[in-house]
Design an enzyme around this catalytic site. Structure first.
Site, short mmCIF file in Angstrom:
data_model
loop_
_atom_site.label_atom_id
_atom_site.label_comp_id
_atom_site.label_asym_id
_atom_site.label_seq_id
_atom_site.Cartn_x
_atom_site.Cartn_y
_atom_site.Cartn_z
N GLU A 159 129.11 82.92 17.16
CA GLU A 159 128.05 83.07 16.02
C GLU A 159 128.41 84.47 15.48
O GLU A 159 127.68 85.36 15.82
CB GLU A 159 126.64 82.86 16.36
CG GLU A 159 126.25 81.42 16.89
CD GLU A 159 124.84 81.23 16.56
OE1 GLU A 159 124.57 80.20 16.24
OE2 GLU A 159 123.90 81.86 17.19
N HIS A 172 122.15 84.47 22.90
CA HIS A 172 122.01 84.35 21.62
C HIS A 172 122.04 86.04 20.95
O HIS A 172 121.27 86.79 21.69
CB HIS A 172 120.74 83.62 20.99
CG HIS A 172 120.88 83.46 19.55
ND1 HIS A 172 120.43 84.39 18.43
CD2 HIS A 172 121.22 82.49 18.60
CE1 HIS A 172 120.72 83.89 17.30
NE2 HIS A 172 121.25 82.95 17.22
N LYS A 228 114.68 78.73 16.95
CA LYS A 228 114.14 79.70 16.90
C LYS A 228 112.73 80.04 17.14
O LYS A 228 111.88 78.96 17.90
CB LYS A 228 114.62 80.74 16.04
CG LYS A 228 115.90 80.57 15.80
CD LYS A 228 116.59 81.61 14.71
CE LYS A 228 118.21 81.15 14.72
NZ LYS A 228 118.87 82.15 13.88
N GLY A 233 121.32 83.41 9.62
CA GLY A 233 120.19 83.58 8.74
C GLY A 233 120.37 84.30 7.55
O GLY A 233 119.48 84.61 6.52
N ASN A 266 119.02 74.96 16.78
CA ASN A 266 118.10 76.21 17.37
C ASN A 266 117.02 76.60 16.28
O ASN A 266 117.48 77.06 15.53
CB ASN A 266 119.18 77.29 17.30
CG ASN A 266 118.53 78.64 17.75
OD1 ASN A 266 117.41 78.62 18.46
ND2 ASN A 266 119.15 80.07 17.77
N SER A 323 124.50 80.17 9.22
CA SER A 323 124.22 79.49 8.09
C SER A 323 124.85 78.17 7.73
O SER A 323 125.26 77.95 6.60
CB SER A 323 124.47 80.54 6.86
OG SER A 323 123.63 81.73 6.77
N GLU A 379 120.29 87.44 18.86
CA GLU A 379 118.74 87.85 18.67
C GLU A 379 118.30 88.25 19.83
O GLU A 379 117.55 89.34 19.90
CB GLU A 379 117.98 86.59 17.76
CG GLU A 379 118.25 86.57 16.42
CD GLU A 379 118.00 85.17 15.90
OE1 GLU A 379 117.31 84.41 16.36
OE2 GLU A 379 118.59 85.04 14.59
#
Ligand code: PGA
Length: 258
Positions: free
Chosen positions: A170, A99, A15, A176, A13, A216, A101
């Site tokens: 996730e 996701h 991003k 991150g 991914n 991560s 985010e």
């Protein structure tokens, strides 16, 4: 992982990283060092403008290209949005949906559900993301939260379609942050996700569903995470931006399993 019943999938991914030119350079480097075995599926999900360059570069390989989002509507007045048939026509095989985010930008469970249905109708493979916040974990509602997210995302999804879906667990606190879930923590939730699928669709489908861990994951911790029985791969952000690191994760996924 359990290769007898389900696919192992390593998905990148990117991003909002890399330009089309960067994509071309990455793919050239990556292709030269890609492991030759065919043990796991590899998906690289890239920013929309990078899709043509990625598809072109990976045409003769077994790597599938994916998008990071889609719109659930077929067409119309949705400025700036991209429909699933556009992604298919551009050569995408996968699409990340839900996701954290994007959820943080306001994407609702109902929208995630509509996107999953639209992706499946277009024959894209949805990589459906679910995960709890640190606060939810600390107050002990991780499993309830994940159950709710999955039920909402799969609402109305027929049994014959569910086989196509990949689920990515996730934990938001691990994305991150460099703070990976321990293999035990990740396994516990991935196993729970399989139980939820079993209750919704039966044992056969649950056993065949690929469930990934993301947050991560890197070239150092991948082997141990992927050795867990219910972790069938990874969704990788930061470490997927560097060919050497991403290749090492694919190699970790090519470990022998039961
Ligand atoms: P990370 O991102 O590997 O950089 O933590 C994972 C993701 O958000 O998909």
């Amino acid at each position: 992982m359990n290769r007898k019943y389900r696919k192992t999938v390593i998905a990148a991914n990117w991003k909002m990283n890399k330009t089309p030119s960067d994509t071309k350079a990455f793919m050239t480097e990556f292709k030269a060092m890609m492991p030759k075995g065919r043990w796991c599926d590899v998906a690289i999900c890239v920013p929309a403008v990078c899709i043509p360059a990625a598809v072109r570069a990976m045409r003769e390989t077994r790597v599938g290209i994916g998008a990071e989002n889609c719109n659930a509507n077929a067409s119309g007045a949705y400025t700036g949005e991209i429909a699933t048939n556009m992604l298919v026509d551009a050569g995408c095989k996968y699409v990340i949906i839900g996701h954290s985010e994007r959820r943080a930008m306001g994407e609702t469970d109902a929208e995630v559900n509509a996107k999953v249905q639209a992706a499946l109708a277009a024959e894209l493979i949805p990589i459906l993301c679910v995960g709890e916040s640190l606060e939810q974990r600390e107050i002990g509602i991780t499993e309830e939260w994940i159950t709710m997210q999955i039920k909402a995302a799969l609402n109305g999804v027929a049994e014959e379609k569910i086989r196509k879906i990949i689920i990515a667990y996730e934990p938001i606190w691990a994305i991150g942050t460099g703070k990976t879930a321990t293999p035990e923590q990740a396994e516990e939730v991935c196993e729970h996700i399989r139980t939820v699928i079993r209750k919704l669709y039966g044992a056969k489908i649950a056993r065949a569903t690929s469930i990934l861990y993301g947050g991560s994951m890197n070239e150092k911790n991948a082997f141990e995470l992927l050795a867990q029985p219910d972790i069938d791969g990874g969704l990788i952000g930061g470490a997927s931006l560097v060919p050497e690191k991403f290749v090492k994760i694919i190699e970790a996924a090519n470990q022998p399993t039961v």
